[in-house]
Structures are given as structure tokens and as C-alpha cells.
Design an enzyme around this catalytic site. Structure first.
Site, PDB file in Angstrom:
ATOM      1  N   GLY A   1      45.979  40.690  44.542  1.00 32.29           N
ATOM      2  CA  GLY A   1      45.447  39.792  45.558  1.00 32.29           C
ATOM      3  C   GLY A   1      45.303  40.454  46.912  1.00 32.29           C
ATOM      4  N   GLY A   2      45.857  41.662  47.071  1.00 25.36           N
ATOM      5  CA  GLY A   2      45.795  42.333  48.367  1.00 25.36           C
ATOM      6  C   GLY A   2      44.366  42.515  48.851  1.00 25.36           C
ATOM      7  CG  PHE A   3      39.959  44.263  47.526  1.00 23.71           C
ATOM      8  CD1 PHE A   3      39.638  45.409  48.249  1.00 23.71           C
ATOM      9  CD2 PHE A   3      38.933  43.430  47.130  1.00 23.71           C
ATOM     10  CE1 PHE A   3      38.322  45.715  48.562  1.00 23.71           C
ATOM     11  CE2 PHE A   3      37.613  43.721  47.439  1.00 23.71           C
ATOM     12  CZ  PHE A   3      37.307  44.865  48.157  1.00 23.71           C
TER      13      PHE A   3
ATOM     14  CB  CYS B   1      19.620  46.081  22.900  1.00 31.74           C
ATOM     15  SG  CYS B   1      19.758  46.276  24.695  1.00 31.74           S
TER      16      CYS B   1
ATOM     17  CG  ASP C   1      38.720  46.796  38.807  1.00 30.70           C
ATOM     18  OD1 ASP C   1      39.317  47.720  39.387  1.00 30.70           O
ATOM     19  OD2 ASP C   1      38.289  45.795  39.412  1.00 30.70           O
TER      20      ASP C   1
ATOM     21  CG  ASP D   1      43.447  41.543  41.858  1.00 32.56           C
ATOM     22  OD1 ASP D   1      44.126  40.522  41.652  1.00 32.56           O
ATOM     23  OD2 ASP D   1      42.341  41.513  42.412  1.00 32.56           O
TER      24      ASP D   1
ATOM     25  CG  ASP E   1      47.161  47.162  47.810  1.00 35.99           C
ATOM     26  OD1 ASP E   1      47.034  45.938  47.563  1.00 35.99           O
ATOM     27  OD2 ASP E   1      46.232  47.967  47.667  1.00 35.99           O
TER      28      ASP E   1
ATOM     29  CG  HIS F   1      22.382  45.339  28.100  1.00 34.21           C
ATOM     30  ND1 HIS F   1      22.191  46.244  27.070  1.00 34.21           N
ATOM     31  CD2 HIS F   1      22.126  46.019  29.247  1.00 34.21           C
ATOM     32  CE1 HIS F   1      21.805  47.409  27.574  1.00 34.21           C
ATOM     33  NE2 HIS F   1      21.757  47.300  28.895  1.00 34.21           N
TER      34      HIS F   1
END
Lengths: 384, 384
Positions: A91-93, A305, A262, A89, A143, A331
Site C-alpha cells: 500500500g506504500g506506493f 488469437c 508486476d 503490495d 516503504d 491476450h
């Protein structure tokens, strides 16, 4: 990179990305390896759990260990010993989540590290340069992400800056092997989303992401916005919905024409004892599981499992044993990846609508264990 | 069980135990799975790291999850999904560590759980019954362990009770598949050790352990006591030195005629960032390793050393990523198991003295990284 659209069933798409480190069948889920590790799991296990492509976070890797050490190690793939495709990504978020610790200007964003308070600066150019230096398969452009609900003025400025930065990021590219994806912003405002999509498409990228969703809006709003935005994007490029990862969100995304998504959700839930199954989610610490000799999910073929009981997992979590978070993370990742593999089959066989309805019915069958748990996690149940 | 003594080189012995869940080549190290899990590692990884036999703690399993749940799961092997041999300690060491929370009488010991303060009682009979109910391969008898230095009167009482309890434990046996080992106590007092060995051997067990060492005495004292006690034990039975697990302690034990030993040391060190190698130990958080692209140990063939660099491990520990403790625990267990495999070869080839001296020289070569770290751990660096 190349992207082939192999088929459709309604809006749902079946595709294939060919990237320097391998082929990715779409739609696909990308587990998140924030700091160059998907928490608790080895690269070998991620493969074994049917992972095709990982996401890593520019913000975190920039701060620690930093570009120099990763370059010294021969790039991010060699540093973390994962030889499959990686998307980073921008890094904006993360930076915009810092709120009081960052200052936005037209040229970029200056922020204080959450680790030590040191000052750093992201610009569209510096972020692309960093991501290319990691040697990743797909880099996201910087962004401006806005938390919802937001004032229209704030959304407008975010869209305008995101558009300018997209053009600058496209111009800054220097490494042809790294594909670059643009990001469409605009919140829930159709006109802004249209403007953002038009600008970002004009800048010209290998794929397009829908950002600024799953950030506070309702589920119905997210569904509507996903469809609306996906329809604005060129059919011949991969479409990436950022930051979603529950079973129902996966169905929503695929049903809306999304190829990639993601989320930390499966691993964060796993660390906190929340098991994901096609019959809903449950918390393994619940007293009901202390004597339960069934696997986490009787329909799941994963190593956990096939090997361990709910009673043993319950014991591990009650004893705060690190094997518990590790096994449940495995899992959950396997479970979501297998769901995606089955979804790809369903789309190929023009059986998507029936498949999607069947999974939804399963998840809703047990209302006690299928309630929305995003709030629990937001309230601090999890780490990052 | 059967035990064959295959060869000797000086005091060092090369043997083979055949147990219900498999063959154990001796001398051997037993990783500790306190609560039915070797912290952070799966049964498959333990095998892969050359583990032949695990130790689990009666005290911890008695309190959580308790006998009923393990029996419901079909025994400890099935509960934890480890199909190799298991030895359980008797809980004596843990209970006597509780100090203020336990009360000893001639019949047994009553104690308060460290988890919830609930009261429990161990007797020689109840402990054997519990261990047999787990279905383990080797059960240890309840003994009275004394921290050193101690008054002679306290040691005498511990030896007397340990002898009485050994006789009662032998009489309480009800499951022929579970071998039972007696424990010799007596601190550093030769006369008491002789008396204890005579009594416990008279009670008649499948093997004999030396307890009450590595509990506060000097290294020279431990070495001398180990040799003295080992010589008191019947040659045709396995000899187990309880609670040791550094490289140097392993050499000391084998050199003294010991066949088996256990310790949390390799996994506790692993969780805390301390790497064990044949050239001494080092802390992976040390700044020297941030850019070091070598494996933990260039002479090690384990999966971690074949896959990851010191730089990556250093990053994981600095980022508090759970993959770090997991990977380093794996390496440390593999490293010690491989050392034991090489020791067995050396004894077979009558090369023990040279091998032992060579390993000691390697460990001492780097004094900075080979200092005794037991104090760090005792000071709270580790968990249990």
C-alpha cells in the site's frame, strides 16, 4: 517459501519459488488484481493465460471490502476463488500517490480514503498484520516511495524511514506461511541505494524488491539503477522489480538479474484497445484493422488469437462492447506470460542474449506501433 | 429447416428445429447478441450456459459494422465465432422505436442512424437481402410495430403494411438455407390479429412470430393475446413470441403454446447487478449480500454459482469491476436456459402444469425480490 536458483546466463537468472499455493518458475510476470480481481478476467482464464502468481493491492482491499469480510470468506484466495500464489503490495506506493490526502510521520502514514474521505492509518505493523490476515503467500513491507526527480533530503528521509520500518515489519511477523519481502529505496542515488539495501538485508527477508523505479526517471536511468540494485541483493533470494510490465521493460528486468515483476500495463492496455505483440503494440481502433481478418498476433497461441479476428475486436471496441476489453486483456496477459516462459527456456539454454536481442528487434521493427505509450496512459486513457 | 412437434401437454409444446448450424430443442430461449456479441460473454461461455440459438439485431449490424465487413469475414457466424444457429430480427422494432428519426411510407421506412445521423432505408426486400447476406439460420421479415396503447386506425395500417411487406419479403427470398419467419401484428385487437395471421400465413413462412406484445400492455392482456395468437398459427410450424425473457414471462409463453422467445432481460439485469433465481430476483448491491458466502442461487449448477459467493459478487459490483456484470450475465443466461431445459422435460413427462405452478410459487414466495423490474430498467438502469 523456498527459492532455488536453477541457472544463469549473464545476469539473467532462472529460478523456482515454492510457495504455500504453488510453484512459481522465475523469471515471472505477476498480473495485477487490484481489488481482488484482475479486471475482466476469471481465475480460470488467468491460469489458462499461463499466470503463475497474482498481485493484489493492500491499499484497495483495506478500504474495500476490508479485512473483516475477506477473513469471513476464509482469506483472499477463497474470496476471489484463485487458488494459486498471491503477493500483496504494502500500500506504500498508493498511499504516497495520494499526495495531499496523506500525512507521513516517523511511526506511519495517515491518509484519507479516495472512496469516501474516511481516515486510515498504515504502520509497518498494521500492514503486515493485514496482509497476513489475507493469507497471502508473499507480503511486502510498508516503504516510503518517492516520485522522481526528488531532492536528496527527501530521498534520504525515505530511505531512513524505509529501513526503520523494515526492521519493525520483520519483528511484526506472526504467520510463518506468509513470506515477507523487503523493499530497497533510494531513487537514482547509488550511495542511498547501497545504504537502503544494506539496512533492509540486515532486517532479513525471504526476498527483496527494488522500489521507487518506473516513477518518472528515464529508461536509461531505470536500466542502470535496476542492474546496480540487483547486484546489491543476495543471489540466493528472489529479486522483485516493482511496477513494470511492457515487453521492453520485461527484457530490461530479466537482463538486469530480476526474478519477478508486476504491472497493470497489459490489462490497462487491453481495456483501452492497445494490443501487445512481439512485433510492437498497436491500437485496435485504428482504421487499418476494420477489415483485417488476421488474429491480433499471428505468432500467438492464445484462445483469443485462435478464435477472433482483428476485424471483430475492432468492431467490439468501436461499439463499446465489454467483450473487447476482456478479450484484449486476456491476450495481453497471455502474451506477456508466454514471453516469460520463452525467456526462461532461453536462459536455461544459455541463449538469453540472442533471444533478448531478437525480441527487441521485433518490437522496434514497427516504430509506429512500438512507441512508448506510458504517457497516453498517464494522460488518462486508462482506469486504475 | 425442419420442425418436429414431439409432444404436447395442454397448450405447452415440445419440439425440435433442425437448422443449418444445429438442432434446437424447443421451447427455447434466445439470448440477444445485439451487435454480434452477447454483452460480456464469449461464444464458448454461451454454449457452456446451455444456449442453443442466438438472436442478433439487423438494425445494429446494418449500421455497424455493416454488410460488407461481415460478408468479408465470411458471414456473421465466422465474424463473431459462434457456430450455432442464429436468428436475426428484421430491425422493425428498433426502427419504429426511433419515432422522430424515421419516416414510414408504403414501400418501406427511412431512418436516421442513432450513431451518426446518416440516412438509411429498410424495405422488405433490402432487409431479407441483408439477413441472407449474414448467412443466418432464421431471418425475420420487416414488420410495422406499434407501441400500445394505440388508435385502431394506426393498428389497422400497421397490420395492412405488415401483410403487404410479408408477401414482398417472401418473394424476395434468394437463399434457401436461411429460413424466414413471418410476424403477426394487430395489438390487442382480436379481429386485427386474425386478419394479420391469415395474411401472413397465406404468404407462407417457415415459422411465425407474434410481434407487438410486451410493448406497454398489461400482463393479463399479454397473456390473453399470446394464447389467442398462438391458436391462430399452424401447429406444424415453430411459434416465436418476440421480446420477452423474465422467468414468469417464459412460463406464460410456454403455457400459451410458444416455442421460442428472446429478450435482453437476463444480460441487461446481469450487467446491472440483478440476479435471476427460481426464488425470485434480487439486487446484488443490497447490503444483505456483503457478507453472504452462499452462491447466487443454491439450486444452480452454473460455473459462477459453483465458484463465487454473493459476497464476492457484491464486492465486484460495489467496486465497479467489469467481472461482476460478466459473471452475473452468465448466471442469468444459464439460469433461464436451465429453466427451459427443465420445462422441456416437464412437458415430455406430461408434468407441465405442476412444474409451472411450482416455479411460479417459488418466484412469488419472496415478494420483496420478485417484483416486476421492467420499470427500473426502462427508467434507465440499463444499457441497450
Amino acid at each position: 517459501m523456498t527459492f532455488e536458483l536453477l541457472g544463469r546466463d549473464g545476469r539473467a537468472r532462472r529460478g523456482r519459488m515454492t510457495l504455500p499455493h504453488g510453484v512459481v518458475e522465475t523469471p515471472t510476470f505477476m498480473p495485477v488484481g487490484t481489488a481482488g480481481t484482475v479486471k475482466g478476467l476469471t481465475p480460470h482464464e488467468l491460469r489458462d493465460a499461463k499466470t503463475q502468481i497474482l498481485l493484489a493491492n493492500t491499499y484497495h482491499l483495506w478500504l474495500r471490502p476490508g479485512a473483516a469480510i475477506i477473513a469471513h470468506a476464509g482469506g483472499l484466495h477463497r474470496f476471489m476463488a484463485w487458488d494459486g500464489p498471491i503477493l500483496t503490495d504494502s500500500g506504500g506506493f498508493q498511499v504516497f500517490s495520494l499526495r495531499e490526502r496523506r500525512r507521513l510521520d516517523d511511526d506511519g502514514v495517515t491518509f484519507a480514503s479516495h472512496l469516501d474521505g474516511s481516515m486510515h492509518r498504515f504502520t509497518p505493523e498494521s500492514v503486515i498484520q493485514f496482509e497476513e490476515s489475507l493469507g497471502v503467500d508473499i507480503a511486502m513491507v510498508l516503504d516510503v516511495c518517492v516520485r522522481l526527480p526528488a531532492e536528496r533530503q527527501e530521498l534520504e528521509r525515505a530511505v531512513a524511514l524505509t529501513s526503520q520500518w523494515a526492521t519493525r515489519a520483520a519483528a511484526a511477523r506472526a504467520r510463518p506461511e506468509t513470506a515477507v519481502f523487503g523493499i530497497v529505496q533510494g531513487g537514482l542515488d547509488r550511495a542511498l541505494r547501497e545504504r537502503s539495501a544494506r539496512d533492509v538485508i540486515a532486517a532479513g527477508f525471504d526476498g527483496y524488491a527494488i522500489g521507487g523505479l518506473s516513477v518518472g526517471e528515464t529508461r536509461a536511468e531505470m536500466e542502470e539503477a535496476t542492474r546496480f540494485c540487483a547486484d546489491l541483493l543476495p543471489a540466493e533470494r528472489p529479486r522483485y522489480l516493482m511496477g513494470i510490465g511492457t515487453v521492453l521493460d520485461a527484457l530490461l528486468a530479466i537482463d538486469g538479474g530480476i526474478d519477478m515483476f508486476d504491472c497493470v500495463y497489459p490489462t490497462r492496455c487491453g481495456r483501452n484497445g492497445r494490443a501487445m505483440t512481439r512485433a510492437g503494440e498497436f491500437h485496435i481502433r485504428n482504421a487499418a484493422f476494420v477489415c483485417d481478418l488476421r488474429p491480433i498476433d499471428q505468432t500467438c497461441d492464445c484462445l483469443v488469437c485462435r478464435t477472433f479476428t482483428r476485424a471483430y475486436l475492432a468492431h467490439l471496441f468501436r461499439s463499446n462492447e465489454m467483450l473487447g476489453p476482456r478479450l484484449l486483456s486476456y491476450h495481453n496477459v497471455f502474451m506477456l506470460n508466454q514471453l516469460l516462459a520463452d525467456a526462461r527456456d532461453a536462459i536455461e539454454q544459455k541463449d538469453w542474449a540472442r533471444f533478448c536481442a531478437g525480441i527487441k528487434e521485433g518490437v522496434h521493427r514497427n516504430p509506429l506501433i512500438s512507441r512508448n505509450v506510458a504517457e497516453d496512459i498517464a494522460a488518462g486513457e486508462g482506469g486504475n
